[in-house]
Design a protein around this motif. Structure first.
Motif, PDB file in Angstrom:
ATOM      1  N   PHE A  21       0.805  -1.327   0.006  1.00 39.55           N
ATOM      2  CA  PHE A  21       0.008   0.162   0.122  1.00 39.55           C
ATOM      3  C   PHE A  21       0.752   1.265   0.194  1.00 39.55           C
ATOM      4  O   PHE A  21       0.644   2.173  -0.624  1.00 39.55           O
ATOM      5  N   GLY A  43      -3.979   2.908  -6.628  1.00 38.22           N
ATOM      6  CA  GLY A  43      -3.567   1.675  -6.542  1.00 38.22           C
ATOM      7  C   GLY A  43      -2.096   1.180  -7.529  1.00 38.22           C
ATOM      8  O   GLY A  43      -1.910   0.004  -7.403  1.00 38.22           O
ATOM      9  N   CYS A  99       1.998   2.779  -3.339  1.00 40.35           N
ATOM     10  CA  CYS A  99       0.745   3.114  -4.391  1.00 40.35           C
ATOM     11  C   CYS A  99       0.436   4.568  -4.246  1.00 40.35           C
ATOM     12  O   CYS A  99       0.221   5.039  -3.019  1.00 40.35           O
ATOM     13  N   ARG A 157       0.806  -2.873  -9.618  1.00 37.00           N
ATOM     14  CA  ARG A 157      -0.415  -2.530  -8.927  1.00 37.00           C
ATOM     15  C   ARG A 157      -0.118  -3.137  -7.306  1.00 37.00           C
ATOM     16  O   ARG A 157       0.513  -4.020  -7.272  1.00 37.00           O
ATOM     17  N   HIS A 158      -1.011  -2.542  -6.361  1.00 43.08           N
ATOM     18  CA  HIS A 158      -0.905  -3.116  -5.159  1.00 43.08           C
ATOM     19  C   HIS A 158      -1.175  -4.537  -4.960  1.00 43.08           C
ATOM     20  O   HIS A 158      -2.178  -5.179  -5.975  1.00 43.08           O
TER      21      HIS A 158
END
Length: 135
Positions: free
Chosen positions: A11, A18, A14, A68-69
């Motif tokens: 997290f 995300g 990002c 992406r996360h």
């Protein structure tokens, strides 16, 4: 590749959408380099930094696909060349067999005065050994 570093996209990496905020990739690259020095070369940064350093002198990154996360990245570090005081690296990050980014970067061994200095002989031997698959 000479060293592999797994990195889950967290997290904290990002933006609100995300997707990894690009400066975080530079942190990941540095984390992979620091782990390589510690784990593969047995010269951890905490031992280097009181009297020397290995700062990044140049870096160029090509972003190939978004991260992406939750993605499970693997940063593969390859030592391309060693000079008197420099070390040229290529780091490729993949996830699910897809290239996400590729970085070409150069580190420089510096002394306590911040000026370039030759790699210590034992470290040069370890680096060349890793390049040749002896380590």
């Amino acid at each position: 590749m000479h060293f592999h570093f797994p990195q889950k996209v967290l997290f904290k990496h990002c933006d609100p959408a995300g997707i990894v905020f690009y400066p975080r990739f530079f942190e990941m690259i540095n984390d992979a380099v620091e782990a390589m020095f510690s784990d593969a070369l047995r010269w951890p940064f905490e031992e280097i930094h009181p009297d020397q350093g290995v700062p990044t002198a140049s870096i160029s990154v090509q972003f190939k696909a978004p991260c992406r996360h939750g993605d499970q990245l693997v940063l593969a570090v390859e030592i391309k060349a060693i000079g008197t005081s420099s070390l040229t690296l290529r780091t490729r990050a993949t996830a699910q067999d897809q290239l996400r980014f590729e970085a070409d970067h150069t580190l420089v061994c510096v002394g306590a005065d911040g000026r370039p200095t030759a790699w210590p002989d034992d470290m040069r031997h370890k680096i060349t050994g890793l390049m040749e698959g002896r380590t």
